[in-house]
Write a protein that holds these residues in place. Structure first.
Motif, short mmCIF file in Angstrom:
data_model
loop_
_atom_site.label_atom_id
_atom_site.label_comp_id
_atom_site.label_asym_id
_atom_site.label_seq_id
_atom_site.Cartn_x
_atom_site.Cartn_y
_atom_site.Cartn_z
N ARG A 1 7.73 -28.76 9.60
CA ARG A 1 7.07 -29.12 10.61
C ARG A 1 5.82 -28.77 10.98
O ARG A 1 5.67 -27.71 11.63
CB ARG A 1 8.20 -28.62 11.87
N LEU A 2 5.06 -29.06 9.99
CA LEU A 2 3.37 -28.51 9.88
C LEU A 2 2.89 -28.85 11.53
O LEU A 2 2.90 -29.76 11.77
CB LEU A 2 2.72 -29.39 8.98
N THR A 3 2.12 -27.87 11.48
CA THR A 3 1.11 -28.05 12.87
C THR A 3 -0.18 -28.13 12.64
O THR A 3 -1.09 -28.50 13.32
CB THR A 3 1.45 -26.81 13.91
N SER A 4 -0.43 -27.91 11.41
CA SER A 4 -2.01 -28.12 10.86
C SER A 4 -2.09 -27.95 9.46
O SER A 4 -1.09 -27.31 8.74
CB SER A 4 -2.87 -26.75 11.43
N PHE A 5 -3.02 -28.71 8.89
CA PHE A 5 -3.34 -28.73 7.49
C PHE A 5 -4.47 -29.20 7.33
O PHE A 5 -5.15 -30.15 8.00
CB PHE A 5 -2.27 -29.75 6.97
N ALA A 6 -5.41 -28.42 6.58
CA ALA A 6 -6.96 -28.63 6.36
C ALA A 6 -7.35 -27.78 5.13
O ALA A 6 -7.08 -26.80 4.74
CB ALA A 6 -7.44 -28.24 7.63
N ILE A 7 -8.59 -28.42 4.61
CA ILE A 7 -9.50 -27.79 3.63
C ILE A 7 -10.21 -26.70 4.45
O ILE A 7 -10.85 -27.17 5.72
CB ILE A 7 -10.34 -28.60 2.99
N ILE A 8 -10.32 -25.57 3.86
CA ILE A 8 -10.92 -24.32 4.54
C ILE A 8 -12.61 -24.77 4.59
O ILE A 8 -13.19 -25.00 3.57
CB ILE A 8 -11.06 -23.31 3.69
N PRO A 9 -13.21 -24.98 5.78
CA PRO A 9 -14.76 -25.36 5.71
C PRO A 9 -15.53 -24.28 5.17
O PRO A 9 -15.43 -23.24 4.85
CB PRO A 9 -14.78 -25.53 7.44
N GLY A 10 -16.67 -25.02 4.57
CA GLY A 10 -17.68 -24.26 3.82
C GLY A 10 -17.64 -23.86 2.66
O GLY A 10 -18.75 -23.52 2.03
N LEU A 11 -16.30 -24.08 1.88
CA LEU A 11 -16.15 -23.79 0.60
C LEU A 11 -16.73 -24.78 -0.39
O LEU A 11 -17.15 -24.65 -1.49
CB LEU A 11 -14.82 -23.53 0.30
N GLU A 12 -16.87 -26.27 0.36
CA GLU A 12 -17.24 -27.29 -0.37
C GLU A 12 -18.76 -27.09 -0.92
O GLU A 12 -19.20 -27.55 -2.33
CB GLU A 12 -17.39 -28.53 0.47
N ASP A 13 -19.39 -26.21 -0.22
CA ASP A 13 -20.87 -26.23 -0.36
C ASP A 13 -21.37 -24.95 -1.56
O ASP A 13 -22.44 -24.93 -1.96
CB ASP A 13 -21.68 -25.86 0.71
N GLU A 14 -20.26 -24.41 -1.90
CA GLU A 14 -20.61 -23.24 -2.96
C GLU A 14 -20.49 -23.57 -4.03
O GLU A 14 -20.85 -22.82 -5.12
CB GLU A 14 -19.28 -22.17 -2.43
N SER A 15 -20.04 -24.84 -4.67
CA SER A 15 -19.84 -25.47 -5.76
C SER A 15 -21.17 -25.51 -6.42
O SER A 15 -22.08 -26.02 -5.56
CB SER A 15 -18.80 -26.36 -6.34
#
Length: 393
Positions: A379-393
């Motif tokens: 019964r998930l209420t949220s699922f998301a990629i943590i923002p901001g980490l995409e730009d660190e690679s």
């Protein structure tokens, strides 16, 4: 200075103001019978204790004000079957119930080992928070984040010690800050008039604590005698204690589960009188309560758990639709790194695929379900990629 005068001055610093005392008398069923320039005389406005009178000075400026009020409090103590310290706290708080725990350490009277005292005080705090939280959250396992009102109410309680083996006395205010904020016109402080609704929040907390203690002890006795299994704690019945309440009742006796007594004394300010309730919790009962708390936490779903980590496995039948992901991460429920299975709709599953391919962290919140070593978020209420980490690679 004589020892008697010193004791008199010490009491004077603790006794309530005259305005607070007379307000308490009027609010708890006493009637002003007579007064003159020096004293006022009060009688109980009920048939009980017709012969008893409370006499107060008409001003606090008299030299023996503390002693005279202390004598009046002792009279109230006899009538109400409460300790003088409980009545003083009730008046000074503007209304407060009392929960006292008598421990039995192998130590001089008034002393206790540090580990025992720390365990008992922590357990009392957790007990108050858990019972207050249960008023808004009906579950055998509370969420990791307690309702703000429950935490705020616990911060209002005051703990003190009393004469005896080692007695921790907890004053629980009848009103909480949420009720006070809803009526900002009501004066606060010791001199405020006592105006308590029939069932204030604090009384509901006290009633919950007493009811769950009785229910927990009853179940512990039945389990201990082999009449019922430990799983009976998982039955959702009236006054069923939640896991946090059970753990608190198990910890009040300290690491060695020393026998203790817990006493509930209610303020008369909500109308009528109530006899104090005293329960004796044995070491065996405490151990069963601890086992029951562990049972509930491993067998019952826990709501509102958030997991943060990496997607390490993906599965779905076909190229479209729902699928399953496994997150290797840490939950805010236990703080331990484990694997958690989550079922995702197609949009979230596609996000999980991207997170897995790019090594990005995700966060998921839902109800934690534990079956053996398998942990799942349902019964998930949220699922998301943590923002901001995409730009660190």
């Amino acid at each position: 200075m004589s020892r008697a005068n010193s004791a008199s001055e010490e009491r004077a610093t603790r006794v309530p103001s005259l305005a607070a005392f007379t307000s308490y008398l009027a609010s708890s069923g006493w009637v002003l019978e007579d007064s003159d320039d020096q004293t006022s005389m009060w009688r109980l406005g009920r048939d009980q204790h017709e012969e008893i009178r409370v006499v107060l000075p008409t001003t606090q400026r008299v030299r023996d004000y503390g002693d005279r009020v202390y004598d009046a409090i002792r009279t109230l103590s006899f009538v109400e079957r409460r300790l003088p310290e409980e009545i003083t706290g009730d008046i000074n708080f503007g209304g407060a119930d009392n929960v006292a725990v008598r421990l039995t350490p192998d130590a001089p009277a008034g002393e206790a080992p540090l580990l025992l005292a720390h365990s008992a005080i922590s357990a009392l705090k957790n007990f108050v928070v858990a019972s207050a939280a249960s008023l808004d959250y009906d579950s055998l396992v509370l969420p990791p984040r307690r309702p703000q009102r429950a935490e705020a109410y616990a911060s209002q309680a005051r703990v003190s010690t009393q004469p005896g083996s080692f007695v921790l006395s907890l004053a629980l205010p009848l009103s909480d800050i949420y009720a006070e904020e809803s009526d900002e016109s009501t004066p606060t402080g010791q001199d405020a008039l006592v105006e308590v609704p029939p069932q204030p929040f604090g009384r509901k907390v006290t009633n919950r604590m007493l009811a769950t203690t009785r229910k927990a002890q009853q179940l512990a006795v039945e389990v201990g005698e082999g009449e019922r299994p430990i799983s009976s704690f998982g039955e959702f019945v009236p006054h069923a204690p939640n896991a946090t309440e059970l753990a608190a009742l198990s910890s009040l006796g300290g690491p060695d589960h020393d026998v203790y007594q817990i006493r509930f004394a209610k303020s008369p300010l909500t109308g009528g009188t109530s006899e104090s309730a005293v329960l004796r919790v044995t070491p065996g009962q405490q151990r069963i309560l601890g086992e029951a708390a562990d049972y509930l936490r491993t067998k019952q779903p826990r709501a509102g758990v958030t997991v943060t980590g990496l997607v390490v496995r993906l599965f779905r039948e076909g190229g479209f639709g729902r699928g399953e992901a496994v997150i290797q991460g840490v939950s805010d429920d236990s703080g331990e790194a484990r694997r958690y299975r989550v079922e995702l709709g197609e949009p979230d599953y596609n996000e999980a695929v991207r997170a897995h391919a790019d090594g990005l962290q995700v966060t998921a919140t839902g109800d934690l379900d534990i079956r053996g070593t398998r942990r799942s978020l349902r019964r998930l209420t949220s699922f998301a990629i943590i923002p901001g980490l995409e730009d660190e690679s």
